[in-house]
Design a protein around this motif. Sequence first.
Motif, PDB file in Angstrom:
ATOM      1  N   TYR A   1       0.800  -1.224   0.000  1.00  0.00           N
ATOM      2  CA  TYR A   1       0.000   0.000   0.000  1.00  0.00           C
ATOM      3  C   TYR A   1       0.832   1.275   0.000  1.00  0.00           C
ATOM      4  N   GLY A   2       2.152   1.173   0.178  1.00  0.00           N
ATOM      5  CA  GLY A   2       3.004   2.328   0.417  1.00  0.00           C
ATOM      6  C   GLY A   2       2.741   3.525  -0.485  1.00  0.00           C
ATOM      7  N   PRO A   3       3.351   4.675  -0.129  1.00  0.00           N
ATOM      8  CA  PRO A   3       4.276   4.801   1.005  1.00  0.00           C
ATOM      9  C   PRO A   3       3.549   4.933   2.337  1.00  0.00           C
ATOM     10  N   LEU A   4       3.777   3.981   3.209  1.00  0.00           N
ATOM     11  CA  LEU A   4       3.238   4.000   4.557  1.00  0.00           C
ATOM     12  C   LEU A   4       4.337   3.555   5.521  1.00  0.00           C
ATOM     13  N   ASP A   5       4.313   4.096   6.726  1.00  0.00           N
ATOM     14  CA  ASP A   5       5.257   3.690   7.757  1.00  0.00           C
ATOM     15  C   ASP A   5       4.649   2.518   8.516  1.00  0.00           C
ATOM     16  N   PRO A   6       5.224   1.322   8.423  1.00  0.00           N
ATOM     17  CA  PRO A   6       4.625   0.167   9.105  1.00  0.00           C
ATOM     18  C   PRO A   6       4.605   0.303  10.621  1.00  0.00           C
ATOM     19  N   ASP A   7       5.476   1.165  11.159  1.00  0.00           N
ATOM     20  CA  ASP A   7       5.546   1.323  12.614  1.00  0.00           C
ATOM     21  C   ASP A   7       4.516   2.306  13.157  1.00  0.00           C
ATOM     22  N   THR A   8       4.030   3.211  12.319  1.00  0.00           N
ATOM     23  CA  THR A   8       3.147   4.262  12.831  1.00  0.00           C
ATOM     24  C   THR A   8       1.833   4.414  12.078  1.00  0.00           C
ATOM     25  N   GLU A   9       1.627   3.694  10.977  1.00  0.00           N
ATOM     26  CA  GLU A   9       0.436   3.938  10.160  1.00  0.00           C
ATOM     27  C   GLU A   9      -0.360   2.675   9.832  1.00  0.00           C
ATOM     28  N   ILE A  10      -0.017   1.552  10.397  1.00  0.00           N
ATOM     29  CA  ILE A  10      -0.699   0.290  10.095  1.00  0.00           C
ATOM     30  C   ILE A  10      -1.018  -0.425  11.399  1.00  0.00           C
ATOM     31  N   THR A  11      -2.278  -0.822  11.555  1.00  0.00           N
ATOM     32  CA  THR A  11      -2.712  -1.599  12.724  1.00  0.00           C
ATOM     33  C   THR A  11      -3.393  -2.861  12.232  1.00  0.00           C
ATOM     34  N   VAL A  12      -2.899  -4.007  12.656  1.00  0.00           N
ATOM     35  CA  VAL A  12      -3.492  -5.292  12.273  1.00  0.00           C
ATOM     36  C   VAL A  12      -4.517  -5.683  13.329  1.00  0.00           C
ATOM     37  N   CYS A  13      -5.705  -6.040  12.870  1.00  0.00           N
ATOM     38  CA  CYS A  13      -6.823  -6.320  13.777  1.00  0.00           C
ATOM     39  C   CYS A  13      -7.424  -7.690  13.490  1.00  0.00           C
ATOM     40  N   ALA A  14      -8.371  -8.092  14.302  1.00  0.00           N
ATOM     41  CA  ALA A  14      -9.066  -9.363  14.124  1.00  0.00           C
ATOM     42  C   ALA A  14     -10.170  -9.186  13.078  1.00  0.00           C
ATOM     43  N   GLY A  15      -9.754  -9.074  11.840  1.00  0.00           N
ATOM     44  CA  GLY A  15     -10.688  -8.879  10.737  1.00  0.00           C
ATOM     45  C   GLY A  15     -11.030  -7.417  10.532  1.00  0.00           C
ATOM     46  N   ALA A  16     -11.667  -7.139   9.394  1.00  0.00           N
ATOM     47  CA  ALA A  16     -12.079  -5.769   9.087  1.00  0.00           C
ATOM     48  C   ALA A  16     -13.116  -5.269  10.093  1.00  0.00           C
ATOM     49  N   THR A  17     -13.924  -6.164  10.624  1.00  0.00           N
ATOM     50  CA  THR A  17     -14.954  -5.741  11.574  1.00  0.00           C
ATOM     51  C   THR A  17     -14.340  -5.154  12.836  1.00  0.00           C
ATOM     52  N   GLU A  18     -13.318  -5.815  13.367  1.00  0.00           N
ATOM     53  CA  GLU A  18     -12.665  -5.255  14.565  1.00  0.00           C
ATOM     54  C   GLU A  18     -11.882  -3.993  14.231  1.00  0.00           C
ATOM     55  N   ALA A  19     -11.314  -3.940  13.033  1.00  0.00           N
ATOM     56  CA  ALA A  19     -10.630  -2.721  12.612  1.00  0.00           C
ATOM     57  C   ALA A  19     -11.611  -1.555  12.569  1.00  0.00           C
TER      58      ALA A  19
ATOM     59  N   ALA B   1      -3.934   4.478   8.557  1.00  0.00           N
ATOM     60  CA  ALA B   1      -4.260   5.880   8.841  1.00  0.00           C
ATOM     61  C   ALA B   1      -2.974   6.637   9.158  1.00  0.00           C
ATOM     62  N   GLY B   2      -3.094   7.961   9.328  1.00  0.00           N
ATOM     63  CA  GLY B   2      -1.951   8.774   9.721  1.00  0.00           C
ATOM     64  C   GLY B   2      -1.478   8.421  11.119  1.00  0.00           C
ATOM     65  N   PRO B   3      -0.288   8.835  11.483  1.00  0.00           N
ATOM     66  CA  PRO B   3       0.286   8.452  12.787  1.00  0.00           C
ATOM     67  C   PRO B   3      -0.558   8.844  13.987  1.00  0.00           C
ATOM     68  N   GLY B   4      -1.111  10.059  13.978  1.00  0.00           N
ATOM     69  CA  GLY B   4      -1.917  10.475  15.123  1.00  0.00           C
ATOM     70  C   GLY B   4      -3.169   9.639  15.272  1.00  0.00           C
ATOM     71  N   LEU B   5      -3.859   9.419  14.165  1.00  0.00           N
ATOM     72  CA  LEU B   5      -5.079   8.618  14.207  1.00  0.00           C
ATOM     73  C   LEU B   5      -4.774   7.160  14.481  1.00  0.00           C
ATOM     74  N   THR B   6      -3.667   6.657  13.935  1.00  0.00           N
ATOM     75  CA  THR B   6      -3.277   5.270  14.198  1.00  0.00           C
ATOM     76  C   THR B   6      -3.013   5.039  15.684  1.00  0.00           C
ATOM     77  N   ALA B   7      -2.386   5.988  16.341  1.00  0.00           N
ATOM     78  CA  ALA B   7      -2.123   5.838  17.778  1.00  0.00           C
ATOM     79  C   ALA B   7      -3.422   5.687  18.556  1.00  0.00           C
ATOM     80  N   ARG B   8      -4.443   6.410  18.139  1.00  0.00           N
ATOM     81  CA  ARG B   8      -5.744   6.315  18.819  1.00  0.00           C
ATOM     82  C   ARG B   8      -6.429   4.984  18.505  1.00  0.00           C
TER      83      ARG B   8
END
Length: 356
Positions: free
Chosen positions: A48-66, A213-220
């Motif tokens: 999907y890049g350019p994305l920072d895997p450390d600050t912009e990607i969250t892996v969840c239990a399916g799209a529903t939990e995401a 998402a962006g780093p700020g939103l990803t942190a939340r």
Amino acid sequence: MNLAQGVFDHGPPAQVLAALTEVGAGTEHQYAPSAGHPVLRAALAGRYGPLDPDTEITVCAGATEAYYSTMAALIRPGDEVIVVEPAYEQYAPVITGFGGIVRPVRLTGPGDRLDAAALAAVTSPATRVIVVNSPWNPFGRCLDELEWQAVAELAETRGVVVVSDETYEHLVLDGRPHRGVLERVADPELRVKISSASKTLAVTGWRVGWALAGPGLTARIRAAHQFVTFCPAAPLQLAVARVLDSPDFDDLITSTVTGMAEQVTGFVHTLTGLGIPTRVPEAGFYVLADVGDDATAWCERMVLDHGVAGLPLSVFYSHPVPEAASMVRFALCKQPSTLAEASRRLQARLAPSRPA
């Protein structure tokens, strides 16, 4: 013949099973980092890049939990959320569960288009989020350029966060590359892309999805996610990463889409031959058919008397829509033998009688 649910009645492709076998004997059987296994986050960043895997990607239990974790990050009691209908059944309950207020925009058929005027009519100072689905279940199409323009303008001028469910992104049936929220909304803090491996790889039971998402939103989002499931199964994350990183991934998608397009076109031809107006979708594996009768009653008769289950389109709306009252959605992510038997049963029930 269960054509009501978007659940596969067969296993995933051989490449996916091979990836699972390769990681199954490894040592990755404990918790992965809550944000997602680093190997999978790196694979997603590569896709999907350019994305920072450390600050912009969250892996969840399916799209529903995401989606759930994203709404937890964005909504406070009294906030308003625009939901474009017809909409997946999970959207509204999560919003109201966090004290949000759903403001629906209703389109009545795949030919209808979302525009700025419709969005303006439901936007207020309390509007915080808009939820869209592209490719769209159940309409079977992607948002077009003008629709994305209207959504992006809402984000840019009003600061509304666009949450885009793109679970069917790899299943565009004419082979065109998918362009979603990452390409349409410039500010990474005003967009969330949600997707998963479920439909792409025919692994709905693996429950591996992600939010970008962006780093700020990803942190939340991560702050909510860690208290929901903490992390999906580590071996399954690694298997998905292997598939995404494989040099054969694009060929796998091409093969999947080609086979799906053939099945969808064939079933549409069957229904059309029975006098049921049906259109070939642009994306996904759902078809909408106008059965010319109350869809709920029709579906009940079909499943009870003939063993073929479809789903009334009305379940995707928060209030009755007369234009949708006779529409039925069929899910065609099934074995060819399943669709052949369903077609046979429908033909036996619905084929016009021939003169003696």
